[in-house]
Design a protein around this motif. Structure first.
Motif, PDB file in Angstrom:
ATOM      1  N   THR A  83       1.691  -4.520 -10.500  1.00  0.00           N
ATOM      2  CA  THR A  83       0.426  -3.689 -11.153  1.00  0.00           C
ATOM      3  C   THR A  83       1.060  -1.741 -11.574  1.00  0.00           C
ATOM      4  O   THR A  83      -0.043  -1.645 -11.705  1.00  0.00           O
ATOM      5  CB  THR A  83      -0.549  -3.213  -9.963  1.00  0.00           C
ATOM      6  OG1 THR A  83      -0.290  -2.690  -9.075  1.00  0.00           O
ATOM      7  CG2 THR A  83      -1.010  -4.872  -9.223  1.00  0.00           C
ATOM      8  N   LEU A  84       1.966  -1.825 -11.180  1.00  0.00           N
ATOM      9  CA  LEU A  84       2.440  -0.334 -11.865  1.00  0.00           C
ATOM     10  C   LEU A  84       3.557  -0.621 -12.846  1.00  0.00           C
ATOM     11  O   LEU A  84       3.198   0.929 -13.216  1.00  0.00           O
ATOM     12  CB  LEU A  84       2.816   0.181  -9.795  1.00  0.00           C
ATOM     13  CG  LEU A  84       2.491   0.578  -9.620  1.00  0.00           C
ATOM     14  CD1 LEU A  84       3.445   0.660  -7.811  1.00  0.00           C
ATOM     15  CD2 LEU A  84       1.733   2.376  -9.567  1.00  0.00           C
ATOM     16  N   ASP A  87       7.495 -13.570  -2.318  1.00  0.00           N
ATOM     17  CA  ASP A  87       6.050 -13.636  -2.469  1.00  0.00           C
ATOM     18  C   ASP A  87       5.763 -11.554  -1.806  1.00  0.00           C
ATOM     19  O   ASP A  87       5.666 -13.140  -0.419  1.00  0.00           O
ATOM     20  CB  ASP A  87       4.940 -14.390  -2.957  1.00  0.00           C
ATOM     21  CG  ASP A  87       3.700 -13.579  -3.573  1.00  0.00           C
ATOM     22  OD1 ASP A  87       3.452 -13.043  -3.529  1.00  0.00           O
ATOM     23  OD2 ASP A  87       3.040 -14.569  -3.604  1.00  0.00           O
ATOM     24  N   SER A  88       5.719 -11.033  -2.279  1.00  0.00           N
ATOM     25  CA  SER A  88       5.180  -9.690  -1.306  1.00  0.00           C
ATOM     26  C   SER A  88       4.064  -9.109  -1.610  1.00  0.00           C
ATOM     27  O   SER A  88       3.397  -8.702  -2.892  1.00  0.00           O
ATOM     28  CB  SER A  88       6.247  -9.098  -0.465  1.00  0.00           C
ATOM     29  OG  SER A  88       6.274  -8.381  -0.993  1.00  0.00           O
ATOM     30  N   THR A  89       3.843  -8.078  -0.484  1.00  0.00           N
ATOM     31  CA  THR A  89       2.317  -6.649  -1.069  1.00  0.00           C
ATOM     32  C   THR A  89       3.382  -6.266  -1.951  1.00  0.00           C
ATOM     33  O   THR A  89       3.059  -5.248  -2.709  1.00  0.00           O
ATOM     34  CB  THR A  89       2.229  -6.742   0.038  1.00  0.00           C
ATOM     35  OG1 THR A  89       3.169  -5.457   1.072  1.00  0.00           O
ATOM     36  CG2 THR A  89       1.537  -7.697   0.991  1.00  0.00           C
ATOM     37  N   ALA A  90       4.509  -6.479  -1.359  1.00  0.00           N
ATOM     38  CA  ALA A  90       5.816  -4.921  -2.771  1.00  0.00           C
ATOM     39  C   ALA A  90       5.919  -5.476  -3.483  1.00  0.00           C
ATOM     40  O   ALA A  90       5.419  -4.357  -4.648  1.00  0.00           O
ATOM     41  CB  ALA A  90       6.997  -4.599  -1.870  1.00  0.00           C
ATOM     42  N   LYS A 111       2.316   6.767  -6.935  1.00  0.00           N
ATOM     43  CA  LYS A 111       1.379   7.244  -7.127  1.00  0.00           C
ATOM     44  C   LYS A 111       1.505   9.308  -7.154  1.00  0.00           C
ATOM     45  O   LYS A 111       1.168   9.507  -8.028  1.00  0.00           O
ATOM     46  CB  LYS A 111      -0.323   6.973  -7.276  1.00  0.00           C
ATOM     47  CG  LYS A 111      -0.568   5.581  -7.478  1.00  0.00           C
ATOM     48  CD  LYS A 111      -1.863   5.294  -7.820  1.00  0.00           C
ATOM     49  CE  LYS A 111      -2.287   3.787  -8.327  1.00  0.00           C
ATOM     50  NZ  LYS A 111      -4.045   3.032  -8.194  1.00  0.00           N
ATOM     51  N   LEU A 112       1.605   9.223  -6.175  1.00  0.00           N
ATOM     52  CA  LEU A 112       2.026  10.498  -5.188  1.00  0.00           C
ATOM     53  C   LEU A 112       3.082  11.462  -6.550  1.00  0.00           C
ATOM     54  O   LEU A 112       2.761  12.246  -5.978  1.00  0.00           O
ATOM     55  CB  LEU A 112       1.642   9.931  -4.085  1.00  0.00           C
ATOM     56  CG  LEU A 112       2.239  11.993  -3.333  1.00  0.00           C
ATOM     57  CD1 LEU A 112       0.963  13.151  -3.722  1.00  0.00           C
ATOM     58  CD2 LEU A 112       2.217  11.756  -2.251  1.00  0.00           C
ATOM     59  N   PRO A 170       0.999  -1.545  -0.575  1.00  0.00           N
ATOM     60  CA  PRO A 170       0.117  -0.410   0.033  1.00  0.00           C
ATOM     61  C   PRO A 170       0.758   1.595   0.394  1.00  0.00           C
ATOM     62  O   PRO A 170       0.644   2.380  -0.815  1.00  0.00           O
ATOM     63  CB  PRO A 170      -0.750  -0.266   0.899  1.00  0.00           C
ATOM     64  CG  PRO A 170      -0.611  -1.426   1.186  1.00  0.00           C
ATOM     65  CD  PRO A 170       0.195  -1.946   1.415  1.00  0.00           C
ATOM     66  N   THR A 171       2.213   1.403   0.607  1.00  0.00           N
ATOM     67  CA  THR A 171       2.643   2.110   0.718  1.00  0.00           C
ATOM     68  C   THR A 171       3.785   2.424  -0.670  1.00  0.00           C
ATOM     69  O   THR A 171       3.577   3.672  -1.223  1.00  0.00           O
ATOM     70  CB  THR A 171       3.671   2.877   2.432  1.00  0.00           C
ATOM     71  OG1 THR A 171       2.974   2.045   3.242  1.00  0.00           O
ATOM     72  CG2 THR A 171       4.883   3.200   1.640  1.00  0.00           C
ATOM     73  N   LEU A 172       4.614   1.292  -1.152  1.00  0.00           N
ATOM     74  CA  LEU A 172       4.865   1.838  -2.148  1.00  0.00           C
ATOM     75  C   LEU A 172       3.873   2.524  -3.644  1.00  0.00           C
ATOM     76  O   LEU A 172       4.478   3.298  -4.463  1.00  0.00           O
ATOM     77  CB  LEU A 172       5.191   0.293  -2.702  1.00  0.00           C
ATOM     78  CG  LEU A 172       6.083   0.286  -3.930  1.00  0.00           C
ATOM     79  CD1 LEU A 172       7.055  -0.517  -4.015  1.00  0.00           C
ATOM     80  CD2 LEU A 172       5.775   0.314  -5.239  1.00  0.00           C
TER      81      LEU A 172
END
Length: 213
Positions: free
Chosen positions: A101-102, A92-95, A75-76, A68-70
């Motif tokens: 996806t980015l 396999d991580s959320t980062a 995006k910011l 979420p932070t990444l």
């Protein structure tokens, strides 16, 4: 361009590659942001060493270990940079999932070892998931830490095995297992900067950069 260097397997030279790419893009006149998405923080350490040594050009570097932070920070702030290089952790991580996806492109470095090739199936599944929510992700498999002898059967067999994974395009610009790559990254430099100069390592990195960019 947003480019992620990632694999769900560690020990494949991912951070060394990300640092070298970020530095060379900056040396080419691009405004580069290197994001360290690995909790070990190795990429950030390399850039800190570069900064402390006063090596130019400087590289903007940030650490975001959770997805979420990444995602929010890219995006910011992403519009401020020409190129964003994301060094995603070797698991396999959320980062890693957020980075996929980015990103415009993913490079998956793998070594010419059976268990590294087998591990491509895990990252291939993540590529499929990312493409289900975002169009346009290019995914490349790169033979890294390759045997220096071009005739090595280990290299050719590993490269051929990529054909079993349609998610990836094989980059025929392998990087060999040369001390110059690790030594350079450890000093906060690319192989094109460090002395003594390794012409073979430089030629390999130049070929990869020409192919990618």
């Amino acid at each position: 361009m947003i480019l992620t260097v990632g694999n769900t397997k560690g020990g494949v030279g991912k951070t060394t590659l990300a640092v070298n790419l970020a530095i060379e893009r900056a040396r080419a006149g691009r405004d580069v942001w290197l994001i360290d998405g690995d909790r070990q923080g190795t990429a950030e350490t390399a850039i800190s060493i570069r900064s402390e040594a006063g090596i130019s050009p400087g590289i903007a570097c940030s650490s975001f270990h959770d997805g979420p932070t990444l995602r929010a920070q890219v995006k910011l702030q992403g519009g401020k940079y020409d190129d964003i290089i994301i060094d995603a952790g070797g698991r396999d991580s959320t980062a890693l999932r957020a980075a996929l996806t980015l990103s415009d492109a993913l490079i998956v470095p793998f070594a010419p070892r059976s268990y590294d090739v087998w591990a491509l199936s895990d990252i291939a599944e993540l590529v499929d998931e990312a493409r289900s929510v975002r169009d346009g992700l290019s995914a490349y498999a790169l033979l890294n830490l390759a045997e220096p002898k071009a005739s090595s059967t280990d290299n050719s067999e590993a490269a051929a095995a990529v054909a079993d994974f349609p998610q990836f395009e094989y980059l025929n610009t392998p990087l060999s297992r040369r001390k110059a790559f690790a030594n350079a990254a450890g000093a906060g430099q690319s192989v094109m900067e460090i002395k003594p100069h390794d012409r073979k390592a430089t030629a390999e990195l130049q070929a990869l950069i020409s192919r990618l960019f």
